[in-house]
Design an enzyme around this catalytic site. Sequence first.
Site, mmCIF file in Angstrom:
data_model
loop_
_atom_site.group_PDB
_atom_site.id
_atom_site.type_symbol
_atom_site.label_atom_id
_atom_site.label_comp_id
_atom_site.label_asym_id
_atom_site.label_seq_id
_atom_site.Cartn_x
_atom_site.Cartn_y
_atom_site.Cartn_z
ATOM 1 N N GLU A 39 76.035 -43.781 110.716
ATOM 2 C CA GLU A 39 76.003 -42.505 111.432
ATOM 3 C C GLU A 39 76.960 -41.501 110.795
ATOM 4 O O GLU A 39 76.632 -40.312 110.675
ATOM 5 C CB GLU A 39 76.354 -42.719 112.911
ATOM 6 C CG GLU A 39 75.369 -43.597 113.672
ATOM 7 C CD GLU A 39 73.963 -43.042 113.654
ATOM 8 O OE1 GLU A 39 73.804 -41.799 113.685
ATOM 9 O OE2 GLU A 39 73.005 -43.837 113.581
ATOM 10 N N ASP A 70 72.413 -45.440 104.645
ATOM 11 C CA ASP A 70 72.602 -46.895 104.503
ATOM 12 C C ASP A 70 73.497 -47.202 103.301
ATOM 13 O O ASP A 70 74.414 -48.033 103.386
ATOM 14 C CB ASP A 70 71.245 -47.582 104.320
ATOM 15 C CG ASP A 70 70.482 -47.711 105.621
ATOM 16 O OD1 ASP A 70 71.059 -47.457 106.687
ATOM 17 O OD2 ASP A 70 69.286 -48.071 105.567
#
Length: 411
Positions: A271, A357
């Site tokens: 995030e 990621d």
Amino acid sequence: MTIVVLISLFVLWKLEIVATILNLKAFPRAVPPRLSDVMDQEKLDRAHAYSRVSAKFNIIQSTASLALLLTFWFCGGFAWLDGFARSFSDQGVVVGLIFLSLLFLGQSLFSLPFSIYDTFVIEQRFGFNKSTPAVFLIDRLKGLLLAAVIGLPLTAGILWIFINVPNAWLWAWAFVTVFQLVLTYLAPSLIMPLFNKFTPMPEGDLKNDIESLGQKCGFPLDEVFVMDGSKRSTKGNAFFTGLGKRKKIALFDTLMEKHSRKELLGVLAHEIGHFRCGHIKQRLMVGILQMAAIFFLLGMATDPHGQFARLLFDGFGVSSISPHVGLVLFVILLEPVSKLLGVLAHAWSRKHEFEADAYAAKMTGESQPLSEALKKLSADHLSHPTPSALRVWLDYSHPPLLQRLDALEKA
């Protein structure tokens, strides 16, 4: 214009059905080897059943929505409702608010049975629903209240601009942009707490690790919140929202219950990655520019002297060109175009997910915890392990799980 809109709507409806069928056919019969540690054959069969039931429900809902639109359209509903709204006032803004409010309430009533069935039958059957009838009803009432408090002034401002101001599309775009930025800034502290409880994460090793991760990422975390997601569902998630000092990172309590500390750090780093990679600002800027194009076209669709507006209103059987009717007709006309633009937006979003990621793997020093978290989330949500390429192309804002795992392994 009637023929163009009809063909567009039917093609879009048919495309959704084809994508749904192909997606069901792509469901694996055996557990993919990469998921064998989080999913057995019984859970895979449940995921398959969940996909089938959800697909059938979505087809029924989309078919009913299309049927309602066509019935309302060809029975002269738009012209009748416009006349009904004009019977209350001769003020353009008031007429527009009555017209749009009645449409909104009608659509809300139409969708209510589907929401009830989805929540209390489908989600309940597969063990996801934790919402009670009282919570469900209160959520709907709060949503209507927010629509009135926020939506009515915004709509009134847009209508007033289109009725009274030259180059209305430009000023309406500026007005909505400022309104949206203010709302984004205030939402974490004023709106979101109306629906969920946000509790500061308690002191302990997890909070210390999260603060250390924030410092390492150059992203000071004054507060990390735990959200009571279990109030409505067993599904876990985490999200980042807000602007400036109003930024908020929240972890669902369901997420914290089912994942290790390293996995939670991996999810949180992902995030933060969206922020550090510039995804938030990029999406905000693209959204603002896209809004400018939409308002420019909306200006054409509501120009009382324009040929395009005349064609559009004649196509829907409405004689008087007005901003409030033009807004609705333009949204219907724009739906197929939005679907095509959504394909590009989803592809861009999937690219951002890969980047976030990779950022998480880099900042935590390992990719395995995030991979494990993603696998657990997919299994717990009964997600499709191998979705069809068409379904991913049309709707997936996140890459399919196996693709993310492969990318993380390389990272």
